[in-house]
Design a protein around this motif. Structure first.
Motif, PDB file in Angstrom:
ATOM      1  N   LEU A   2       0.826  -1.206   0.000  1.00 35.32           N
ATOM      2  CA  LEU A   2       0.000   0.000   0.000  1.00 35.32           C
ATOM      3  C   LEU A   2       0.865   1.261   0.000  1.00 35.32           C
ATOM      4  O   LEU A   2       0.577   2.228  -0.716  1.00 35.32           O
ATOM      5  N   LEU A   3       1.910   1.252   0.785  1.00 35.09           N
ATOM      6  CA  LEU A   3       2.823   2.393   0.808  1.00 35.09           C
ATOM      7  C   LEU A   3       3.493   2.587  -0.545  1.00 35.09           C
ATOM      8  O   LEU A   3       3.641   3.714  -1.029  1.00 35.09           O
ATOM      9  N   LYS A   4       3.887   1.475  -1.149  1.00 33.78           N
ATOM     10  CA  LYS A   4       4.526   1.553  -2.459  1.00 33.78           C
ATOM     11  C   LYS A   4       3.566   2.142  -3.492  1.00 33.78           C
ATOM     12  O   LYS A   4       3.958   2.961  -4.337  1.00 33.78           O
ATOM     13  N   ALA A   5       2.292   1.739  -3.427  1.00 30.49           N
ATOM     14  CA  ALA A   5       1.292   2.258  -4.363  1.00 30.49           C
ATOM     15  C   ALA A   5       1.079   3.753  -4.149  1.00 30.49           C
ATOM     16  O   ALA A   5       0.904   4.514  -5.105  1.00 30.49           O
ATOM     17  N   ILE A   6       1.109   4.190  -2.888  1.00 28.99           N
ATOM     18  CA  ILE A   6       0.922   5.613  -2.600  1.00 28.99           C
ATOM     19  C   ILE A   6       2.046   6.443  -3.203  1.00 28.99           C
ATOM     20  O   ILE A   6       1.823   7.524  -3.767  1.00 28.99           O
ATOM     21  N   GLU A   7       3.270   5.941  -3.100  1.00 28.84           N
ATOM     22  CA  GLU A   7       4.444   6.708  -3.510  1.00 28.84           C
ATOM     23  C   GLU A   7       4.709   6.663  -5.008  1.00 28.84           C
ATOM     24  O   GLU A   7       5.573   7.391  -5.498  1.00 28.84           O
ATOM     25  N   ALA A   8       3.967   5.818  -5.746  1.00 31.49           N
ATOM     26  CA  ALA A   8       4.192   5.745  -7.192  1.00 31.49           C
ATOM     27  C   ALA A   8       3.961   7.117  -7.818  1.00 31.49           C
ATOM     28  O   ALA A   8       2.940   7.769  -7.576  1.00 31.49           O
TER      29      ALA A   8
ATOM     30  N   ARG B 227      -7.285   8.498  -6.808  1.00 35.50           N
ATOM     31  CA  ARG B 227      -8.223   7.684  -6.021  1.00 35.50           C
ATOM     32  C   ARG B 227      -7.518   6.480  -5.419  1.00 35.50           C
ATOM     33  O   ARG B 227      -7.777   6.111  -4.273  1.00 35.50           O
ATOM     34  N   VAL B 228      -6.631   5.847  -6.173  1.00 32.15           N
ATOM     35  CA  VAL B 228      -5.879   4.706  -5.636  1.00 32.15           C
ATOM     36  C   VAL B 228      -5.031   5.166  -4.453  1.00 32.15           C
ATOM     37  O   VAL B 228      -4.981   4.511  -3.403  1.00 32.15           O
ATOM     38  N   ARG B 229      -4.368   6.302  -4.623  1.00 34.53           N
ATOM     39  CA  ARG B 229      -3.528   6.837  -3.546  1.00 34.53           C
ATOM     40  C   ARG B 229      -4.381   7.111  -2.304  1.00 34.53           C
ATOM     41  O   ARG B 229      -3.989   6.790  -1.175  1.00 34.53           O
ATOM     42  N   LEU B 230      -5.556   7.684  -2.519  1.00 34.50           N
ATOM     43  CA  LEU B 230      -6.439   8.021  -1.408  1.00 34.50           C
ATOM     44  C   LEU B 230      -6.918   6.769  -0.677  1.00 34.50           C
ATOM     45  O   LEU B 230      -6.880   6.697   0.558  1.00 34.50           O
ATOM     46  N   VAL B 231      -7.366   5.766  -1.414  1.00 39.36           N
ATOM     47  CA  VAL B 231      -7.888   4.544  -0.793  1.00 39.36           C
ATOM     48  C   VAL B 231      -6.784   3.805  -0.057  1.00 39.36           C
ATOM     49  O   VAL B 231      -6.988   3.278   1.052  1.00 39.36           O
ATOM     50  N   CYS B 232      -5.589   3.752  -0.659  1.00 40.83           N
ATOM     51  CA  CYS B 232      -4.471   3.085   0.007  1.00 40.83           C
ATOM     52  C   CYS B 232      -4.111   3.800   1.304  1.00 40.83           C
ATOM     53  O   CYS B 232      -3.844   3.162   2.335  1.00 40.83           O
ATOM     54  N   ALA B 233      -4.112   5.124   1.260  1.00 38.31           N
ATOM     55  CA  ALA B 233      -3.810   5.889   2.471  1.00 38.31           C
ATOM     56  C   ALA B 233      -4.885   5.664   3.531  1.00 38.31           C
ATOM     57  O   ALA B 233      -4.588   5.539   4.729  1.00 38.31           O
ATOM     58  N   ARG B 234      -6.134   5.629   3.120  1.00 33.13           N
ATOM     59  CA  ARG B 234      -7.220   5.384   4.076  1.00 33.13           C
ATOM     60  C   ARG B 234      -7.110   3.997   4.686  1.00 33.13           C
ATOM     61  O   ARG B 234      -7.325   3.812   5.888  1.00 33.13           O
ATOM     62  N   ALA B 235      -6.774   3.017   3.860  1.00 35.93           N
ATOM     63  CA  ALA B 235      -6.604   1.656   4.361  1.00 35.93           C
ATOM     64  C   ALA B 235      -5.494   1.611   5.401  1.00 35.93           C
ATOM     65  O   ALA B 235      -5.635   0.989   6.467  1.00 35.93           O
ATOM     66  N   LEU B 236      -4.368   2.276   5.108  1.00 33.15           N
ATOM     67  CA  LEU B 236      -3.260   2.317   6.065  1.00 33.15           C
ATOM     68  C   LEU B 236      -3.680   3.045   7.342  1.00 33.15           C
ATOM     69  O   LEU B 236      -3.312   2.641   8.456  1.00 33.15           O
ATOM     70  N   GLY B 237      -4.433   4.135   7.183  1.00 32.51           N
ATOM     71  CA  GLY B 237      -4.887   4.875   8.348  1.00 32.51           C
ATOM     72  C   GLY B 237      -5.750   4.027   9.252  1.00 32.51           C
ATOM     73  O   GLY B 237      -5.621   4.062  10.483  1.00 32.51           O
TER      74      GLY B 237
ATOM     75  N   GLU C  41       2.114   6.379   8.434  1.00 31.81           N
ATOM     76  CA  GLU C  41       2.418   6.785   7.056  1.00 31.81           C
ATOM     77  C   GLU C  41       1.135   7.091   6.278  1.00 31.81           C
ATOM     78  O   GLU C  41       1.060   8.077   5.536  1.00 31.81           O
ATOM     79  N   GLY C  42       0.161   6.241   6.437  1.00 33.62           N
ATOM     80  CA  GLY C  42      -1.102   6.464   5.736  1.00 33.62           C
ATOM     81  C   GLY C  42      -1.805   7.716   6.208  1.00 33.62           C
ATOM     82  O   GLY C  42      -2.353   8.482   5.407  1.00 33.62           O
ATOM     83  N   ILE C  43      -1.796   7.946   7.524  1.00 28.92           N
ATOM     84  CA  ILE C  43      -2.452   9.139   8.068  1.00 28.92           C
ATOM     85  C   ILE C  43      -1.753  10.394   7.581  1.00 28.92           C
ATOM     86  O   ILE C  43      -2.392  11.379   7.192  1.00 28.92           O
ATOM     87  N   ARG C  44      -0.406  10.367   7.608  1.00 33.46           N
ATOM     88  CA  ARG C  44       0.333  11.537   7.130  1.00 33.46           C
ATOM     89  C   ARG C  44       0.042  11.815   5.658  1.00 33.46           C
ATOM     90  O   ARG C  44      -0.052  12.976   5.238  1.00 33.46           O
ATOM     91  N   LYS C  45      -0.093  10.749   4.888  1.00 32.77           N
ATOM     92  CA  LYS C  45      -0.387  10.949   3.473  1.00 32.77           C
ATOM     93  C   LYS C  45      -1.747  11.604   3.289  1.00 32.77           C
ATOM     94  O   LYS C  45      -1.911  12.522   2.472  1.00 32.77           O
ATOM     95  N   LEU C  46      -2.721  11.158   4.038  1.00 31.40           N
ATOM     96  CA  LEU C  46      -4.050  11.763   3.947  1.00 31.40           C
ATOM     97  C   LEU C  46      -4.003  13.229   4.363  1.00 31.40           C
ATOM     98  O   LEU C  46      -4.623  14.093   3.733  1.00 31.40           O
ATOM     99  N   ILE C  47      -3.278  13.514   5.418  1.00 23.43           N
ATOM    100  CA  ILE C  47      -3.180  14.892   5.887  1.00 23.43           C
ATOM    101  C   ILE C  47      -2.495  15.770   4.849  1.00 23.43           C
ATOM    102  O   ILE C  47      -2.851  16.947   4.674  1.00 23.43           O
ATOM    103  N   SER C  48      -1.529  15.190   4.120  1.00 23.40           N
ATOM    104  CA  SER C  48      -0.833  15.979   3.096  1.00 23.40           C
ATOM    105  C   SER C  48      -1.762  16.403   1.966  1.00 23.40           C
ATOM    106  O   SER C  48      -1.470  17.344   1.232  1.00 23.40           O
TER     107      SER C  48
END
Length: 753
Positions: free
Chosen positions: A355-361, A367-377, A383-390
């Protein structure tokens, strides 16, 4: 009296009529015919004449259809309906009735069949022949007569439906499955479908694949055990389209034996067949579907992979997460989205790295980045929460709103990171953090949000941390942040937020003032006590009164009553309006009524004409909602002396509303003219307890009626003139009113009956 010879001549001439018609009708090709005469001959009681006309009509063919249809639609010719139906049937058999015309004819014959006034033998015959028309318009009339007590009609209709074949299946299924269908008709529909199923079964052996597919689909709609058993045999058909059609039917409530067929088909060489079988098993919760769907995740077609992933998301266990991780790098964005959604549902911590790898691509779909970040959160991954906050600072409102929604769904694991954002630039992140905290709704965030609400409002424009903002970042003011914090506190609805929000009722920024009022209204009873305390604060009294007018009760009325004499005229007006709104909600206004009456009668000292009018009308509106019978006489006495037309109108509405019952609107209240006449007639509900009802007040009423100049008042004024001696003040007032209305002096003689 006719002679024998004349009678004989007439009889011989009549016998020549059929011959004349025959000559005309059977003339050589190209000869014209008269449709009316031909129709008349066909309907003749002379059997030979009718038969000759019938044969001619069969030769003429389609051109006579409209004439015969008009006979069928004529209720006075019911005796000829069966003959017309048989003639149309003959035209159909001999091929002289064109297809488009056959469709119309079948519809008309169906109308005759449905008509219960049609003779029973005719209905039997119609039910028997309608099936030969093979058109859709024949179906519903035949279904309409199913379930009757006439067994012969039932049999004929069923046989005709069987002839119609596949075009009758869907309408019969609709009748069978309709919960409002009568039981007898449902049973007949089931029987008819069984007959149709027998006919369709032969098509399962048709050499054409399209025919076999169509037969499978129709038998699937019939859905009987026999029909499904016949379909199952084709699960190994040579044509993949046929096998797929079988899977599509078996996915609906499969039996144990059918599930075995589906499991076997899950290994089919054709991807579509295998996928449909796997999805059908998954839909029924069969654990064996997991392995079939894992295999389908690697199918060639992107649409197949998406369906497999979506179905696989319902399973947990060995191999599911592992099969989805590589798909996050799929070349098709829809497949990646489906994989991200499924992994979020599975919530398997073993997917974190992928999931982290998919976010950083770099070229990842938002939408993929958002869902992956939400899943991690949701997994508690920082890491997922920080991505969502960003994402909270972006101008793209869809991404930003989705990130806020996602953080809200992450819930408590995101609290600490969001609370940190409230004190860090840029403001866009602070605003988004407030919105997310409101969605989470945790009381742990109240104190931090209160601190945001209490911050001094900075000058509009970029603030600290906003300089050097990237083009895709959102520009947000301090007022926007405070509004978001106020809304969040309203969503959390903690009492600790009421006081700070109430202080913002006096903010310079109109948006903050509006949202502060909105938030306090949302918090309802929790805000009432604090708002009542604020009424002593000159800066907050007015807006607090406005809010209390929505959320208050009797305590609020008691707190608002002193403000009815407030030196600030706007505060006074808001207090009056607030009490009026509460009265309209059924809250007793109690001791406030006396103050409202004074406010209605007296112009405030130092008020402009507009301020005075607004205050007085508002007070009368409040009395209309909260006043009682005891207040009527006071309002009536005052109305007699009031001169301002708008105030008089408002007073009239108030009196009328009280008389008609609380909540009466302007449409229910009497007009001022009617009210004055009722006062003049000394109606008890209006003048009870008025010491001046006999003299001064009545004079004022009469004079006012004279000023209005309406003829409707004349009979009452005339009665008063006759009942009072000349020279008395009341008589003189009535005489003046009479003069103003009629333009002449009152003469006693002219008013006598």
């Amino acid at each position: 009296m006719r002679t024998p010879r004349l009678h004989t001549l007439i009889r011989r001439a009549a016998s020549l009529v059929p011959l004349v018609f025959a000559v005309v009708f059977l003339a050589g090709c190209g000869q014209k015919f008269d449709p009316d005469e031909l129709t008349s001959a066909f309907l003749s009681q002379d059997a030979r004449e009718s038969e000759r006309a019938r044969k001619t009509i069969l030769e003429v063919g389609d051109e006579m259809s409209d004439r015969l249809i008009s006979v069928l639609r004529d209720e006075t010719r019911r005796v000829h309906h069966q003959a017309c139906a048989d003639l149309f049937h003959d035209m159909l058999r001999t091929g002289v009735l064109r297809d488009f015309r056959a469709n119309k004819v079948a519809g008309v014959l169906g109308d005759v069949l449905r008509d219960k006034a049609t003779a029973v033998p005719t209905r039997h015959r119609l039910a028997q022949i309608l099936g030969d028309f093979r058109v859709a318009t024949a179906v519903r009339p035949l279904i309409a007569v199913l379930g009757t007590e006439d067994a012969q009609l039932e049999r004929a209709s069923t046989e005709s439906l069987k002839k119609l074949g596949e075009i009758a299946v869907e309408p019969l299924v609709a009748v069978r499955d309709d919960p409002d269908t009568e039981e007898a008709k449902r049973a007949s529909s089931v029987q008819a479908l069984q007959h149709l199923g027998e006919g369709l079964a032969s098509q399962l052996q048709d050499p054409e694949s399209d025919q076999r597919v169509r037969a499978i689909q129709l038998l699937g709609q019939i859905g009987s055990e026999t029909a499904r058993a016949r379909i199952t045999v084709l699960a190994k058909d040579a044509d993949a389209r046929v096998r797929l059609a079988v899977m599509e039917v078996l996915r609906t409530k499969p039996t144990e034996a059918e599930r075995e067929v589906l499991f076997s088909a899950g290994s089919d060489a054709d991807e579509s067949v295998a996928l449909e079988a796997g999805c059908a098993l998954a839909q029924g919760g069969d654990e064996r579907a997991r392995d079939l769907l894992v295999r389908a995740v690697s199918f060639r077609q992107a649409g197949s992979r998406v369906r497999a992933i979506q179905a696989l998301g319902a399973f947990r266990g060995s191999g599911v997460t592992e099969s989805l991780l590589p798909v996050l790098e799929d070349g098709d964005v829809k497949v990646r989205r489906a994989a991200a959604d499924a992994l979020e549902t599975l919530a398997d911590k073993g997917a974190r790295a992928a999931l982290l790898k998919a976010i950083e691509a770099a070229d990842q779909d938002p939408r993929v980045r958002l869902v992956c970040a939400r899943a991690l959160g949701k997994m508690g991954s920082p890491e997922g929460i920080r991505k969502l906050i960003s994402l909270l600072i972006l101008k793209d409102t869809s991404v930003r709103a989705s990130a806020i929604e996602a953080l809200g769904e992450v819930g408590p694991p995101a609290l600490d990171a969001l609370l940190e954002c409230l004190g860090q630039p840029p403001r866009a992140r602070q605003e988004g953090a407030c919105q997310a905290l409101g969605k989470i709704g945790s009381a742990l965030s109240v104190e931090a949000l209160v601190r945001v609400v209490e911050r001094p409002l900075a000058t509009p424009g970029p603030g600290a941390g906003d300089t050097g903002r990237a083009p895709e970042e959102l520009e947000v003011s301090e007022a926007d942040v405070q509004v978001a914090a106020i809304k969040a506190l309203a969503e959390i609805a903690d009492e600790r937020g009421v006081g700070p929000i109430a202080q913002r009722l006096a903010a310079d920024d109109p948006r903050i003032r509006w949202y502060a009022q909105w938030a306090l209204i949302q918090m309802g009873e929790k805000a009432e006590e604090i708002l009542i305390d604020q009424l002593d604060n000159p800066a907050l009294a007015g807006p607090s009164a406005q809010v209390l007018g929505v959320v208050g009760d009797e305590r609020a009325v008691r707190g608002l009553t002193p403000l009815l004499q407030a030196p600030d005229l706007e505060v006074r007006l808001q207090a009056i309006q607030a009490i009026g709104r509460l009265a309209g909600q059924g809250v007793p206004v109690g001791e406030a009524k006396a103050a409202l009456l004074r406010a209605a009668q007296e112009a405030p000292v130092g008020a402009t004409a507009d301020q005075s009018l607004r205050a007085r009308k508002a007070a009368l509106a409040a009395l209309a909602a909260g006043g009682g019978p005891a207040d009527v006489s006071t309002l009536v006495e005052w109305l007699a002396y009031e001169t301002h037309p708008e105030v008089r109108f408002a007073a009239t509405l108030a009196i009328g509303a009280i008389l008609e019952g609380r909540g009466a609107g302007p449409g229910d209240a009497p007009s001022e003219l009617d009210l004055l006449l009722r006062i003049l007639e000394k109606e008890p509900a209006l003048v009870a307890g008025l010491a001046q009802a006999e003299d001064k007040m009545q004079r004022q009423v009469v004079l006012r009626l004279g000023e209005m100049g309406h003829l409707k008042a004349l009979p009452a004024i005339q009665r008063l003139l006759r009942q009072t001696p000349p020279g008395e003040p009341l008589h003189e007032a009535a005489a003046l009113a009479y003069l103003r209305i009629t333009g002449k002096k009152f003469e006693a003689e002219e008013s006598k009956p």
